[in-house]
Design a protein around this motif. Structure first.
Motif, mmCIF file in Angstrom:
data_model
loop_
_atom_site.group_PDB
_atom_site.id
_atom_site.type_symbol
_atom_site.label_atom_id
_atom_site.label_comp_id
_atom_site.label_asym_id
_atom_site.label_seq_id
_atom_site.Cartn_x
_atom_site.Cartn_y
_atom_site.Cartn_z
ATOM 1 N N GLN A 77 0.829 -1.207 0.000
ATOM 2 C CA GLN A 77 0.000 0.000 0.000
ATOM 3 C C GLN A 77 0.871 1.268 0.000
ATOM 4 O O GLN A 77 2.045 1.218 0.309
ATOM 5 C CB GLN A 77 -0.911 0.013 1.232
ATOM 6 N N GLU A 94 -1.894 5.557 2.585
ATOM 7 C CA GLU A 94 -2.850 4.549 3.058
ATOM 8 C C GLU A 94 -2.391 3.960 4.384
ATOM 9 O O GLU A 94 -3.180 3.705 5.287
ATOM 10 C CB GLU A 94 -3.005 3.433 2.012
ATOM 11 N N ILE A 141 -4.864 4.638 7.875
ATOM 12 C CA ILE A 141 -5.695 3.499 8.273
ATOM 13 C C ILE A 141 -6.126 3.632 9.734
ATOM 14 O O ILE A 141 -5.299 3.837 10.615
ATOM 15 C CB ILE A 141 -4.947 2.161 8.039
ATOM 16 N N PHE A 184 -8.284 11.503 0.323
ATOM 17 C CA PHE A 184 -6.838 11.349 0.196
ATOM 18 C C PHE A 184 -6.145 12.705 0.121
ATOM 19 O O PHE A 184 -5.027 12.859 0.592
ATOM 20 C CB PHE A 184 -6.494 10.536 -1.058
ATOM 21 N N TYR A 196 -10.797 0.193 -2.768
ATOM 22 C CA TYR A 196 -9.672 1.115 -2.953
ATOM 23 C C TYR A 196 -9.936 2.537 -2.482
ATOM 24 O O TYR A 196 -9.018 3.295 -2.258
ATOM 25 C CB TYR A 196 -9.262 1.143 -4.430
ATOM 26 N N ASN A 218 -12.891 3.955 3.511
ATOM 27 C CA ASN A 218 -12.240 3.637 4.771
ATOM 28 C C ASN A 218 -12.377 2.148 5.095
ATOM 29 O O ASN A 218 -11.410 1.487 5.467
ATOM 30 C CB ASN A 218 -12.883 4.489 5.868
ATOM 31 N N LEU A 250 -10.011 0.122 3.008
ATOM 32 C CA LEU A 250 -8.630 0.207 3.500
ATOM 33 C C LEU A 250 -8.442 -0.712 4.701
ATOM 34 O O LEU A 250 -7.432 -1.405 4.831
ATOM 35 C CB LEU A 250 -8.300 1.660 3.870
#
Lengths: 505, 316
Positions: free
Chosen positions: A97, A101, A105, A117, B170, B173, B176
Motif C-alpha cells: 500500500q 494509506e 488506516i 486522500f 480502494y 475507509n 482500506l
C-alpha cells in the motif's frame, strides 16, 4: 524535573506470561518534553512494559495514570485515544500500500462515502515539514528504505496527535547516518513538548539521546539515572549485573591458503532484483572475515546462495579450490561448509523435532546413524549426548523438542551440528542476533576456536562491535557490493560507518 | 458447420451466452475477492453456492416471488459465512479444513432439505424463472443490442457490482481496513481496527454474493434444482480470484473469459460435431487451468491470507 507532574505514571506494573514473570512490580514515570531511555538486555521486560502502556498486553497488576488521570487501556485504540503511540521493532506497515494509506488506516478522513486522500496527504506533508520527515505520501511502502519506513511509522503516530511516543529499539535497523537523522527528529519532538520513550540496549546511543535512563533487569527496575550523572561503564554494570566489557583470548594467526573463493557472484532477491552484484571475496584458512552492513544490503541473499538454498544467476563459489554445485545444499555440506543461518528458528532448526534429530539433520545417513533405512538410535543418542555436553547445551534431554530451548541454546544446537564435522569453511550469518550476553560470549569463543583450528570463517553481522571483536579483516556490503575493505587493526568505526551508509572513500 | 460460426445470430447468441454464463461466476468471484482481501480463504464457496441455489429455489416455489428467492439465497450465504467466520476467524482453525468442511456439510444439507421438501419426484419440480429485461433503445442496436441489453436483471446488477467493489476496496475507509487486515493484521490492530470483526463482515458480505451466484443457476438461468447444478463454479471462482490477482475488475474479466468458453462449448455442442459432448464440457475448465498457469506465477497473495490473528501473548 522532580517537582513536575508526570504525563505517564505506571505504578507496580505486573505482567506474567504463563510461568515467566516479565514485569515484576515496576514503577515508571515519564515527563513532558523529555527523552527517557529504557535500558536493558533482551528479556529484561522493556518491550513488555511498553506494550502494557500501549494497551497491547492486558495488565496482571498495577495502575496506569496518564496526565494524572487513572486509565484502563484494553486495546491499542484506547492508548492512541489517550495520546500514546508506539513504534514496534517490526514495522506495522503494509508494503503493497501507499505511504498515505498506511498512515491514515484507522484514522481516516472521509468526504461523503469516500476517503479524502487529498486533505490527508496535505496534512502528512505538513507534519513531515514540521518534524523533518520528508516522504512522498503517494509512493508504495515497499519501495522505501528501512530508514524511510521508520519515518512513515513516526508520521503515522504523529498523524494521530500523540504526545507520547514509544520507540522499541529504533536504531537496530538503521545505518549510522540514519540514526543521526532519527535523533534529530526525536529532539524536534521533545522540543515541541512531546515525550519519547527510547527502548534500547545500546549504551552509547542511550547516553547520546536521553535525558533520563531507567535500567531494567530480569523484569524489575534496577536503577534510574540522569544521563548527565552517569557513564557507560556504570550503565553496563547496572544492565547486566557484572562487567560486560568482553575480553577474548585472541591469538595472532597468519592466514593460510584460500578456503572460500567467491567470484563474480550475482544473486536475485524475491522481487527479481539483483541483491548481490558481481561480488568477489576470498576467505583464507585461519581467518575471520567480517561482512558488515545495514540489513537488507544483500547479506541474506549472499549467505543463502552460499548455503545452496538460493540459486545465484551467475558466478562461481569454490571451497578448497573446488567448484561448488549451484543451488545444492547437499553439495555445500559435503564440501565442508558449516552453515549458521541468520534465522535459527525458520531456517536453522525444526522446532518440533528433538534436539538430537536436529543435531544429525545434515548427516543422518552417515556415521552409522542408519542401517537398512532404519535409524540407529543408540548411536544417535551417544553422538548427541557428547555434543550436548561439549557445547554446554542446556536441555532436559537429547530427545525433547527443540522448541523448548532458549534462543542461546538453540544457537548452540546449530553450532554443534555445523562445527562437529570440522568444516573448512564456516558461514556465520548474524550468529548472535537476539542472544543474551552470556550466550553471545560463548559463541564468539567458539568461532575463534574454529579459526584457530584452521577454518576460514565468514561472519556476516549487523553488530559492528561483534565484527570488530572477531574479525581479522572487515568488508562492508552496500547495495549488494563490497564497498570497502580494511584490516581489523587499521579500520576505524567511523570509516566503516561511512561505508555502511554508502559513502565511498 | 464451420460456416455457421461466422453468422450474426451465432455471434449475438454467443455474446449473450457469455454474459449469462459469466454472471454467477462474477458474483462468486467478487464474494471471494472481498473475503480473501480480508485474509480468509473461503473454500466453503462451492457449498455456499449450492445452498444458495437450493434455498433460492425453494423460497421461490413456496412464496411465488423470485426476488424473495434471491434474498433468501443471500441470507443463507451470510449464515454459512458466519459459520466459516466462527471456525476460521474466532476459533482460528485451519481455513482449508473449515472451508472444505462447510462445502461438504452444505452439499449434504442441500440434498437433505430438498428431499424433505419434495421427496424424490420422478420429474423434478420447476419454477418459472426470471425473464430477460430488454433495455429500451439500447436493445434495438444491431448485434450489441440483443446480446448486451437483453439480459437478466441479475446480470445487469453483476456489472454494477464490479466497479462498486473496486470503489469499496480502494477508495473507502472500510476498504482500506479490509485490505490492511488481509495484509498485516498486527498493523491494523495497533491502530485500533477490530481485525476479527472486519474479517467476519467481509466473509458475510462475500457469502451473500456467493449465495446469489448460486441462486442464479436455479431461478434465473435455469428453472430447477439438481444436486450438481453448481458444477464446480465455486472452484472456478477461486481460480478467477487468483487469475485476477485479487482485483475486482480483472477477476470479473476472468469470469467473462470462463463465461465465453462455457457459452462457446454449449454452442459447439449444438453444431453437431461427431465427438462425445463431454469433451466440450471440458473446454472451459481446461482453458481455465492453462490461463492460471500463465498468470498465477505473478500472483501476489494478500500476505495474511490463511493466517488467523491472535495477539501475541509472549514477548521480551
Amino acid at each position: 524535573m522532580e517537582e513536575k507532574k508526570p504525563v505517564v505514571e505506571m505504578r507496580s506494573i505486573r505482567k506474567v506470561f504463563l510461568d515467566v514473570i516479565a514485569n515484576r512490580d515496576i514503577d515508571f514515570s515519564l515527563y513532558r518534553g523529555e527523552v527517557c531511555s529504557l535500558l536493558g538486555e533482551n528479556g529484561a521486560g522493556k518491550t513488555t512494559l511498553m506494550n502494557v502502556l500501549f494497551g497491547y498486553y492486558a495488565l496482571d497488576g498495577g495502575e496506569i495514570y496518564i496526565k494524572g488521570e487513572k486509565v484502563n487501556l484494553s486495546s491499542p485504540k484506547d492508548a492512541i485515544d489517550k495520546g500514546i503511540g508506539m513504534i514496534h521493532q517490526h514495522f506495522t506497515l503494509v508494503p503493497s500500500q501507499s505511504v498515505l494509506e498506511n498512515i491514515i488506516i484507522g484514522a481516516a478522513v472521509e468526504k461523503g462515502l469516500f476517503l479524502d486522500f487529498k486533505s490527508a496527504g496535505e496534512r502528512v506533508v505538513r507534519l513531515g515539514e514540521e518534524f523533518g520527515l520528508l516522504i512522498n505520501p503517494d509512493v508504495k511502502v515497499w519501495t522505501l528504505s528501512v530508514g524511510e519506513q521508520q519515518k512513515v511509522e513516526i508520521l503515522k503516530a504523529l498523524y494521530r496527535d500523540v504526545d507520547i511516543l514509544i520507540m522499541d529499539e529504533p536504531t537496530a535497523v538503521l545505518a549510522p547516518k540514519e540514526i543521526i537523522e532519527l535523533f534529530k527528529t526525536l529532539k524536534a519532538l521533545v522540543k515541541r513538548g512531546k515525550s519519547v520513550v527510547f527502548i534500547s540496549h545500546k549504551l552509547n546511543e542511550v547516553m547520546e539521546i536521553s535525558d533520563r535512563i531507567v535500567v531494567l533487569r530480569n523484569g524489575g527496575v534496577t536503577a534510574e539515572r540522569k544521563t548527565s550523572e552517569t557513564n557507560i561503564r556504570e550503565l553496563a554494570n547496572l544492565m547486566v549485573g557484572r562487567d560486560i566489557l568482553e575480553k577474548l583470548d585472541r591469538k595472532n594467526m597468519i592466514p593460510g591458503k584460500p578456503v572460500l573463493e567467491i567470484e563474480n557472484l550475482s544473486v536475485l532477491n524475491e522481487k527479481g532484483l539483483k541483491a548481490v552484484k558481481d561480488l568477489n571475496l576470498v576467505v583464507h584458512k585461519n581467518e575471520i572475515v567480517g561482512v558488515a552492513g545495514v540489513s537488507g544490503n544483500g547479506q541474506t541473499e549472499l549467505s543463502e546462495s552460499l548455503f545452496g538454498i538460493r540459486e545465484p544467476v551467475s558466478g562461481v563459489v569454490k571451497v578448497n579450490g573446488k567448484k561448488v554445485k549451484k543451488g545444492n545444499p547437499a553439495a555445500a555440506i559435503d564440501m565442508g561448509m558449516g552453515r549458521i543461518p541468520e534465522d535459527r528458528i525458520e531456517t536453522g532448526l525444526l522446532m518440533d523435532l528433538s534436539v538430537e534429530e536436529n543435531i544429525i539433520l545434515e548427516n543422518h545417513l552417515k556415521h552409522g546413524f542408519q542401517k537398512y533405512g532404519l535409524m540407529n538410535f543408540n548411536r544417535i543418542h551417544e553422538f548427541s549426548d557428547k555434543l550436548i555436553k561439549d557445547y554446554k547445551i542446556k536441555t532436559a534431554g537429547s530427545d525433547i523438542a527443540a522448541k523448548s530451548l532458549s534462543g542461546g541454546n538453540l544457537q548452540k544446537v546449530i553450532l554443534a551440528r555445523e562445527l562437529s564435522g570440522q568444516p573448512s569453511v564456516v558461514i556465520a550469518s548474524q550468529p548472535t542476533r537476539g542472544l543474551d550476553v552470556g550466550a553471545m560470549e560463548y559463541i564468539h569463543e567458539r568461532l575463534l576456536e574454529e579459526r584457530d583450528r584452521g577454518a576460514g570463517i565468514m561472519l556476516i553481522s549487523e553488530d559492528l562491535d561483534e565484527v570488530f571483536t572477531l574479525s581479522d579483516r572487515i568488508v562492508v556490503m552496500y547495495e549488494g557490493e563490497i564497498i570497502g575493505e580494511a584490516g581489523s587493526g587499521t579500520a576505524s568505526k567511523e570509516q566503516i560507518g561511512l561505508w555502511m551508509s554508502g559513502v565511498k572513500k | 458447420m464451420i460456416r455457421d460460426i461466422f453468422q450474426i445470430t451465432f455471434i449475438t447468441g454467443l455474446i449473450g451466452a457469455t454474459l449469462r454464463m459469466a454472471t454467477p461466476i462474477i458474483f462468486a468471484t467478487l464474494g471471494e475477492i472481498i473475503t480473501e482481501r480480508a485474509g480468509v480463504l473461503n473454500l466453503g464457496i462451492e457449498g455456499i453456492m449450492l445452498m444458495g441455489a437450493m434455498t433460492g429455489f425453494i423460497a421461490t416455489i413456496t412464496s411465488g416471488s423470485l426476488w424473495f428467492g434471491i434474498l433468501m439465497a443471500a441470507g443463507i450465504g451470510m449464515i454459512l459465512a458466519l459459520l466459516m467466520a466462527f471456525l476460521s476467524v474466532y476459533l482460528g482453525l485451519s481455513q482449508h479444513v473449515s472451508g472444505l468442511g462447510i462445502t461438504l456439510f452444505s452439499t449434504g444439507l442441500a440434498m437433505f432439505v430438498y428431499r424433505l421438501h419434495f421427496g424424490s419426484p420422478t420429474v423434478p419440480p420447476t419454477i418459472k424463472p426470471f425473464d430477460p429485461v430488454a433495455i429500451p433503445l439500447l436493445s434495438k442496436i444491431p448485434v450489441i443490442g440483443p446480446s448486451f441489453f437483453n439480459q437478466y436483471s441479475l446480470t445487469y446488477i453483476s456489472w454494477i457490482l464490479i466497479p462498486l467493489m473496486a470503489l469499496l476496496l480502494y477508495k473507502t475507509n472500510i476498504g482500506l481496513k479490509i485490505r490492511t487486515v488481509g495484509e498485516n493484521p498486527f498493523a491494523a490492530d495497533t491502530v485500533g481496527v477490530n481485525v476479527n470483526l472486519t474479517r467476519t463482515l467481509s466473509l458475510v458480505a462475500g457469502g451473500a454474493l456467493m449465495g446469489v451466484g448460486g441462486a442464479f443457476l436455479t431461478i434465473v438461468n435455469g428453472n430447477m434444482f439438481l444436486i450438481d447444478v453448481v458444477g464446480g463454479r465455486g472452484w472456478v471462482s477461486i481460480a478467477m480470484v487468483i487469475f485476477g490477482n485479487w482485483d475486482p475488475l480483472k477477476g470479473a474479466l476472468g469470469a467473462l473469459l470462463f463465461g465465453f468458453l462455457d457459452g462457446l462449448q454449449l454452442r459447439l455442442q449444438g453444431l453437431g460435431f461427431n465427438v462425445p459432448f463431454h469433451l466440450f464440457l471440458l473446454i472451459p475448465y481446461l482453458l481455465t487451468i492453462i490461463a492460471l498457469i500463465g498468470v498465477s506465477r505473478h500472483a501476489t497473495y494478500p500476505s495474511a491470507l490463511l493466517k488467523p490473528y491472535r495477539r501475541e501473548e509472549k514477548g521480551g
